[in-house]
Design a protein around this motif. Structure first.
Motif, PDB file in Angstrom:
ATOM      1  N   ILE A  79     -13.968 -28.784  64.983  1.00 32.41           N
ATOM      2  CA  ILE A  79     -14.491 -27.693  65.186  1.00 32.41           C
ATOM      3  C   ILE A  79     -15.304 -29.353  66.006  1.00 32.41           C
ATOM      4  O   ILE A  79     -16.631 -29.856  64.786  1.00 32.41           O
ATOM      5  CB  ILE A  79     -15.679 -26.876  64.944  1.00 32.41           C
ATOM      6  CG1 ILE A  79     -14.614 -25.769  64.681  1.00 32.41           C
ATOM      7  CG2 ILE A  79     -16.868 -26.299  66.335  1.00 32.41           C
ATOM      8  CD1 ILE A  79     -13.831 -24.858  65.812  1.00 32.41           C
ATOM      9  N   MET A  80     -15.599 -29.233  67.340  1.00 35.75           N
ATOM     10  CA  MET A  80     -16.306 -31.362  67.641  1.00 35.75           C
ATOM     11  C   MET A  80     -17.519 -30.241  69.110  1.00 35.75           C
ATOM     12  O   MET A  80     -17.220 -30.595  69.893  1.00 35.75           O
ATOM     13  CB  MET A  80     -15.338 -31.990  68.521  1.00 35.75           C
ATOM     14  CG  MET A  80     -16.064 -33.146  68.711  1.00 35.75           C
ATOM     15  SD  MET A  80     -14.711 -34.317  68.995  1.00 35.75           S
ATOM     16  CE  MET A  80     -13.993 -33.168  70.714  1.00 35.75           C
ATOM     17  N   PRO A  81     -19.125 -30.736  67.948  1.00 37.17           N
ATOM     18  CA  PRO A  81     -19.586 -30.036  68.726  1.00 37.17           C
ATOM     19  C   PRO A  81     -20.145 -30.881  69.633  1.00 37.17           C
ATOM     20  O   PRO A  81     -19.529 -32.114  69.791  1.00 37.17           O
ATOM     21  CB  PRO A  81     -20.849 -30.286  67.580  1.00 37.17           C
ATOM     22  CG  PRO A  81     -20.436 -30.258  66.736  1.00 37.17           C
ATOM     23  CD  PRO A  81     -19.086 -31.085  66.821  1.00 37.17           C
ATOM     24  N   GLY A  82     -20.950 -30.820  71.370  1.00 38.31           N
ATOM     25  CA  GLY A  82     -20.421 -31.845  72.652  1.00 38.31           C
ATOM     26  C   GLY A  82     -21.712 -31.152  72.909  1.00 38.31           C
ATOM     27  O   GLY A  82     -21.480 -30.000  73.631  1.00 38.31           O
ATOM     28  N   SER A  83     -22.388 -31.834  73.401  1.00 34.77           N
ATOM     29  CA  SER A  83     -23.484 -31.179  75.189  1.00 34.77           C
ATOM     30  C   SER A  83     -24.825 -31.075  74.391  1.00 34.77           C
ATOM     31  O   SER A  83     -25.064 -30.946  73.725  1.00 34.77           O
ATOM     32  CB  SER A  83     -23.178 -29.977  75.688  1.00 34.77           C
ATOM     33  OG  SER A  83     -23.959 -29.829  76.607  1.00 34.77           O
ATOM     34  N   GLY A  84     -25.711 -32.581  74.515  1.00 37.11           N
ATOM     35  CA  GLY A  84     -26.655 -32.889  74.750  1.00 37.11           C
ATOM     36  C   GLY A  84     -26.582 -33.736  73.581  1.00 37.11           C
ATOM     37  O   GLY A  84     -28.050 -33.828  73.241  1.00 37.11           O
ATOM     38  N   ILE A  85     -25.355 -34.510  72.789  1.00 36.89           N
ATOM     39  CA  ILE A  85     -25.701 -35.672  72.019  1.00 36.89           C
ATOM     40  C   ILE A  85     -26.552 -36.393  72.519  1.00 36.89           C
ATOM     41  O   ILE A  85     -26.054 -37.330  72.741  1.00 36.89           O
ATOM     42  CB  ILE A  85     -24.421 -36.159  71.115  1.00 36.89           C
ATOM     43  CG1 ILE A  85     -24.094 -33.980  70.268  1.00 36.89           C
ATOM     44  CG2 ILE A  85     -24.742 -36.238  69.927  1.00 36.89           C
ATOM     45  CD1 ILE A  85     -22.619 -34.010  69.275  1.00 36.89           C
ATOM     46  N   ASP A 109     -17.109 -22.296  75.805  1.00 40.72           N
ATOM     47  CA  ASP A 109     -18.402 -21.725  76.126  1.00 40.72           C
ATOM     48  C   ASP A 109     -18.852 -21.286  77.034  1.00 40.72           C
ATOM     49  O   ASP A 109     -20.112 -20.830  77.249  1.00 40.72           O
ATOM     50  CB  ASP A 109     -19.286 -23.144  75.705  1.00 40.72           C
ATOM     51  CG  ASP A 109     -18.938 -23.861  74.756  1.00 40.72           C
ATOM     52  OD1 ASP A 109     -19.456 -23.436  73.793  1.00 40.72           O
ATOM     53  OD2 ASP A 109     -19.156 -25.136  75.178  1.00 40.72           O
ATOM     54  N   THR A 110     -17.467 -20.383  77.962  1.00 34.04           N
ATOM     55  CA  THR A 110     -17.934 -19.550  78.906  1.00 34.04           C
ATOM     56  C   THR A 110     -17.540 -18.463  78.815  1.00 34.04           C
ATOM     57  O   THR A 110     -17.760 -16.996  79.607  1.00 34.04           O
ATOM     58  CB  THR A 110     -17.579 -20.156  80.252  1.00 34.04           C
ATOM     59  OG1 THR A 110     -15.690 -19.869  79.962  1.00 34.04           O
ATOM     60  CG2 THR A 110     -17.504 -21.369  80.276  1.00 34.04           C
ATOM     61  N   ILE A 111     -17.066 -18.019  77.378  1.00 33.65           N
ATOM     62  CA  ILE A 111     -16.323 -16.632  77.099  1.00 33.65           C
ATOM     63  C   ILE A 111     -17.555 -16.069  76.321  1.00 33.65           C
ATOM     64  O   ILE A 111     -18.495 -16.763  75.316  1.00 33.65           O
ATOM     65  CB  ILE A 111     -15.290 -16.570  76.080  1.00 33.65           C
ATOM     66  CG1 ILE A 111     -15.355 -17.272  74.601  1.00 33.65           C
ATOM     67  CG2 ILE A 111     -14.198 -17.344  77.567  1.00 33.65           C
ATOM     68  CD1 ILE A 111     -14.216 -17.836  74.462  1.00 33.65           C
ATOM     69  N   ILE A 137     -11.891 -28.214  68.483  1.00 37.93           N
ATOM     70  CA  ILE A 137     -11.992 -27.405  69.794  1.00 37.93           C
ATOM     71  C   ILE A 137     -13.305 -27.585  70.058  1.00 37.93           C
ATOM     72  O   ILE A 137     -14.529 -28.789  68.670  1.00 37.93           O
ATOM     73  CB  ILE A 137     -12.593 -25.693  69.414  1.00 37.93           C
ATOM     74  CG1 ILE A 137     -11.578 -25.260  69.038  1.00 37.93           C
ATOM     75  CG2 ILE A 137     -13.229 -25.143  69.925  1.00 37.93           C
ATOM     76  CD1 ILE A 137     -11.744 -24.346  68.449  1.00 37.93           C
ATOM     77  N   LEU A 138     -13.290 -28.553  71.354  1.00 31.79           N
ATOM     78  CA  LEU A 138     -15.305 -28.937  71.411  1.00 31.79           C
ATOM     79  C   LEU A 138     -15.536 -27.633  72.735  1.00 31.79           C
ATOM     80  O   LEU A 138     -15.806 -26.865  72.978  1.00 31.79           O
ATOM     81  CB  LEU A 138     -14.759 -29.863  72.527  1.00 31.79           C
ATOM     82  CG  LEU A 138     -16.086 -30.290  73.855  1.00 31.79           C
ATOM     83  CD1 LEU A 138     -16.760 -31.304  72.665  1.00 31.79           C
ATOM     84  CD2 LEU A 138     -15.374 -31.470  75.254  1.00 31.79           C
ATOM     85  N   SER A 139     -17.039 -27.172  71.801  1.00 29.64           N
ATOM     86  CA  SER A 139     -17.926 -26.721  72.123  1.00 29.64           C
ATOM     87  C   SER A 139     -19.474 -26.774  71.879  1.00 29.64           C
ATOM     88  O   SER A 139     -19.684 -27.457  71.074  1.00 29.64           O
ATOM     89  CB  SER A 139     -17.779 -25.246  70.799  1.00 29.64           C
ATOM     90  OG  SER A 139     -18.505 -24.271  71.533  1.00 29.64           O
ATOM     91  N   SER A 140     -20.503 -26.227  72.788  1.00 27.95           N
ATOM     92  CA  SER A 140     -21.952 -26.349  72.178  1.00 27.95           C
ATOM     93  C   SER A 140     -22.350 -24.726  71.532  1.00 27.95           C
ATOM     94  O   SER A 140     -23.502 -24.688  71.936  1.00 27.95           O
ATOM     95  CB  SER A 140     -22.771 -26.516  74.266  1.00 27.95           C
ATOM     96  OG  SER A 140     -21.975 -25.642  74.738  1.00 27.95           O
ATOM     97  N   GLY A 141     -21.094 -24.618  71.170  1.00 29.81           N
ATOM     98  CA  GLY A 141     -21.566 -23.049  70.343  1.00 29.81           C
ATOM     99  C   GLY A 141     -21.986 -22.128  71.794  1.00 29.81           C
ATOM    100  O   GLY A 141     -22.530 -21.084  71.135  1.00 29.81           O
ATOM    101  N   GLY A 142     -21.144 -21.931  73.051  1.00 31.98           N
ATOM    102  CA  GLY A 142     -21.892 -20.707  74.242  1.00 31.98           C
ATOM    103  C   GLY A 142     -23.395 -20.427  74.867  1.00 31.98           C
ATOM    104  O   GLY A 142     -23.388 -20.491  75.585  1.00 31.98           O
TER     105      GLY A 142
END
Length: 225
Positions: free
Chosen positions: A174-180, A125-127, A145-150
């Motif tokens: 693709i595993m969404p994560g952050s604020g769920i 998410d930092t790229i 891949i664990l990601s918040s979509g950037g």
């Protein structure tokens, strides 16, 4: 198939919350307030005695995801520890100064962790080219891949996550994560299925965040609606 829930924890109380809340998988860390670092030997040992699949964070220092050769050997040692406890897998990521994934460094970690599963964490998410990272991760040998979509949260990055899922086409999770949380599960899953979701399942208590077994249960209930 219903989605499953991975819970990131950094303490014995978090481990107990995952047991009581019936988490489907644990991401084992230390220092979640720093984004998660490699857990202690003690926490690894305790987690290995729990009947919940577990992936271990391999991140030796706080701050950026740029690493030295010394860091690489420390990460090798930490992978050895995770392997010795027969955990499900490991979690790591690395970037270059130019903002791209450090494919050479990651390739060395992938080869060293042969035989166990591997998650590319939120370094992705930092790229600048989060979606393009899907092909890179597949070619390197990650299975997740664990990601918040950037973005800061999944809800902000949901459109990107859906595009990542389409790009993955079943070749990588693709595993969404952050604020769920229990309130936004239905929107996240409304028109795109993700096999795994990632959350700290935390609440504030006495000026600190702790993993909450009731939140784990509520998220799992929301998934199953």
């Amino acid at each position: 198939m219903k989605s499953k829930l991975e819970v990131c924890i950094d303490s014995i109380s978090g481990l107990e919350a995952c047991i009581n809340g019936k988490a489907d998988r644990i991401e084992l860390c230390s220092s979640l307030e720093l984004g998660g670092l490699t857990p202690s030997d003690e926490l690894m040992k305790l987690a290995s005695e729990v009947n919940i699949p577990c992936r271990v964070m391999i991140r030796p220092k706080k701050g950026s995801f740029e690493y030295s050769s010394g860091d690489l050997h420390q990460m090798f040692d930490d992978i050895d520890k995770a392997r010795s406890y027969n955990f499900d897998g490991v979690v790591f990521g690395a970037t270059l100064l130019n903002g791209e994934l450090d494919q050479e460094f990651l390739g060395q970690l992938i080869r060293y962790s042969d035989g166990i599963k591997k998650t590319l964490h939120r370094a992705v998410d930092t790229i600048p080219k989060t979606i393009e990272a899907v092909e890179i991760a597949i070619n390197l040998g990650f299975d997740t891949i664990l990601s918040s979509g950037g973005y800061e949260t999944v809800m902000e990055g949901l459109a990107v996550l859906k595009e990542m899922q389409q790009r993955a086409s079943g070749r990588i999770e693709i595993m969404p994560g952050s604020g769920i949380n229990p309130q936004n599960i239905s929107e996240i899953l409304s028109d795109c299925h993700f096999a795994w979701l990632h959350s700290s399942c935390s609440i504030h208590r006495q000026n600190r965040k702790i993993t909450d077994s009731q939140t784990i249960k509520e998220i799992k209930t929301a998934i199953n609606v």
